[in-house]
Design a protein around this motif. Structure first.
Motif, PDB file in Angstrom:
ATOM      1  N   TYR A  19      46.820  28.126  37.544  1.00 54.15           N
ATOM      2  CA  TYR A  19      46.266  29.023  36.563  1.00 54.15           C
ATOM      3  C   TYR A  19      46.307  31.007  36.994  1.00 54.15           C
ATOM      4  O   TYR A  19      46.312  30.864  38.352  1.00 54.15           O
ATOM      5  N   MET A  20      46.348  31.979  35.703  1.00 57.98           N
ATOM      6  CA  MET A  20      46.551  32.791  35.892  1.00 57.98           C
ATOM      7  C   MET A  20      45.917  33.808  35.269  1.00 57.98           C
ATOM      8  O   MET A  20      45.456  33.820  33.973  1.00 57.98           O
ATOM      9  N   LEU A  21      44.722  34.237  35.501  1.00 55.11           N
ATOM     10  CA  LEU A  21      43.852  35.135  34.977  1.00 55.11           C
ATOM     11  C   LEU A  21      43.992  37.276  34.826  1.00 55.11           C
ATOM     12  O   LEU A  21      44.801  37.140  36.025  1.00 55.11           O
ATOM     13  N   TYR A  22      43.623  37.298  33.974  1.00 59.32           N
ATOM     14  CA  TYR A  22      44.429  38.476  33.814  1.00 59.32           C
ATOM     15  C   TYR A  22      42.993  39.446  33.595  1.00 59.32           C
ATOM     16  O   TYR A  22      41.401  39.329  33.576  1.00 59.32           O
ATOM     17  N   CYS A  23      42.286  40.273  35.067  1.00 56.89           N
ATOM     18  CA  CYS A  23      41.296  40.834  35.151  1.00 56.89           C
ATOM     19  C   CYS A  23      40.349  42.195  34.854  1.00 56.89           C
ATOM     20  O   CYS A  23      41.745  42.937  34.256  1.00 56.89           O
ATOM     21  N   LYS A  24      39.663  42.442  34.412  1.00 58.80           N
ATOM     22  CA  LYS A  24      39.516  44.090  33.429  1.00 58.80           C
ATOM     23  C   LYS A  24      40.269  44.947  34.720  1.00 58.80           C
ATOM     24  O   LYS A  24      40.594  46.167  34.001  1.00 58.80           O
ATOM     25  N   ASP A  25      40.401  44.673  35.463  1.00 63.95           N
ATOM     26  CA  ASP A  25      41.313  46.144  36.635  1.00 63.95           C
ATOM     27  C   ASP A  25      42.423  46.198  36.427  1.00 63.95           C
ATOM     28  O   ASP A  25      43.419  46.815  37.284  1.00 63.95           O
ATOM     29  N   LYS A  41      35.619  35.483  44.793  1.00 70.45           N
ATOM     30  CA  LYS A  41      35.044  36.255  45.155  1.00 70.45           C
ATOM     31  C   LYS A  41      35.749  37.439  44.498  1.00 70.45           C
ATOM     32  O   LYS A  41      35.256  38.105  44.333  1.00 70.45           O
ATOM     33  N   TYR A  42      37.641  37.186  44.330  1.00 74.91           N
ATOM     34  CA  TYR A  42      37.877  38.334  44.515  1.00 74.91           C
ATOM     35  C   TYR A  42      37.418  38.716  42.950  1.00 74.91           C
ATOM     36  O   TYR A  42      37.829  39.433  41.884  1.00 74.91           O
ATOM     37  N   THR A  43      37.762  37.930  42.270  1.00 74.09           N
ATOM     38  CA  THR A  43      37.331  37.612  41.060  1.00 74.09           C
ATOM     39  C   THR A  43      36.190  38.182  40.087  1.00 74.09           C
ATOM     40  O   THR A  43      35.627  39.183  38.800  1.00 74.09           O
ATOM     41  N   ARG A  44      34.882  37.929  41.296  1.00 74.76           N
ATOM     42  CA  ARG A  44      33.305  37.706  40.228  1.00 74.76           C
ATOM     43  C   ARG A  44      33.211  39.710  40.303  1.00 74.76           C
ATOM     44  O   ARG A  44      32.111  40.359  39.313  1.00 74.76           O
ATOM     45  N   VAL A  45      33.580  40.807  41.130  1.00 74.99           N
ATOM     46  CA  VAL A  45      34.011  41.896  40.854  1.00 74.99           C
ATOM     47  C   VAL A  45      34.558  42.912  40.013  1.00 74.99           C
ATOM     48  O   VAL A  45      34.859  44.005  39.822  1.00 74.99           O
ATOM     49  N   ARG A  46      35.986  41.201  39.651  1.00 74.44           N
ATOM     50  CA  ARG A  46      36.773  42.086  38.149  1.00 74.44           C
ATOM     51  C   ARG A  46      36.358  41.694  37.287  1.00 74.44           C
ATOM     52  O   ARG A  46      37.495  41.460  36.759  1.00 74.44           O
ATOM     53  N   ALA A 106      35.471  28.827  33.279  1.00 75.12           N
ATOM     54  CA  ALA A 106      33.462  29.536  32.557  1.00 75.12           C
ATOM     55  C   ALA A 106      33.223  29.886  34.024  1.00 75.12           C
ATOM     56  O   ALA A 106      31.999  30.842  34.006  1.00 75.12           O
ATOM     57  N   ALA A 107      33.168  29.243  35.063  1.00 76.58           N
ATOM     58  CA  ALA A 107      32.749  29.581  36.269  1.00 76.58           C
ATOM     59  C   ALA A 107      32.900  31.016  36.999  1.00 76.58           C
ATOM     60  O   ALA A 107      32.227  32.240  37.858  1.00 76.58           O
ATOM     61  N   HIS A 108      34.352  31.241  36.994  1.00 75.23           N
ATOM     62  CA  HIS A 108      35.129  32.977  37.142  1.00 75.23           C
ATOM     63  C   HIS A 108      34.192  33.973  36.108  1.00 75.23           C
ATOM     64  O   HIS A 108      34.125  34.636  36.600  1.00 75.23           O
ATOM     65  N   ASN A 109      33.635  33.791  34.778  1.00 77.64           N
ATOM     66  CA  ASN A 109      33.519  34.552  34.156  1.00 77.64           C
ATOM     67  C   ASN A 109      31.817  34.918  34.285  1.00 77.64           C
ATOM     68  O   ASN A 109      31.555  35.019  33.704  1.00 77.64           O
TER      69      ASN A 109
END
Length: 86
Positions: free
Chosen positions: A6-12, A37-42, A28-31
């Motif tokens: 899968y591929m996610l698009y992050c806020k940044d 760790k990469y997605t936690r701040v994005r 759900a875990a990512h959000n």
């Protein structure tokens, strides 16, 4: 066992690529900030692309291939969603 790449698009504006055997639970875990760790701040992140595979190894191999793509190539991969995201 089914597995997904899968591929996610992050806020940044960046992309995150991973693999899982439970796509809804992993998203759900990512959000919730419990993913990578990469997605936690994005946060928040949106699911923009996924592929289904019959084995974990096939999903992991595809994850590696997608991670080698440029940002533009990743945008093209999910081009059907470009109007909504970019």
């Amino acid at each position: 066992m089914e597995a997904y790449t899968y591929m996610l698009y992050c806020k940044d504006g960046s992309f995150y690529t991973g693999w899982t055997n439970n796509l809804q639970k992993r998203l759900a875990a990512h959000n919730e900030g419990k993913g990578a760790k990469y997605t936690r701040v994005r946060l928040p992140v949106k699911l923009v692309y996924y592929e289904r595979y019959s084995s974990k190894s096939a999903a992991m191999h595809r994850e590696y291939e997608i991670k080698q793509l440029t940002h533009g190539e990743k945008m093209s991969l999910c081009s059907d969603l470009n109007d909504k995201l970019f």
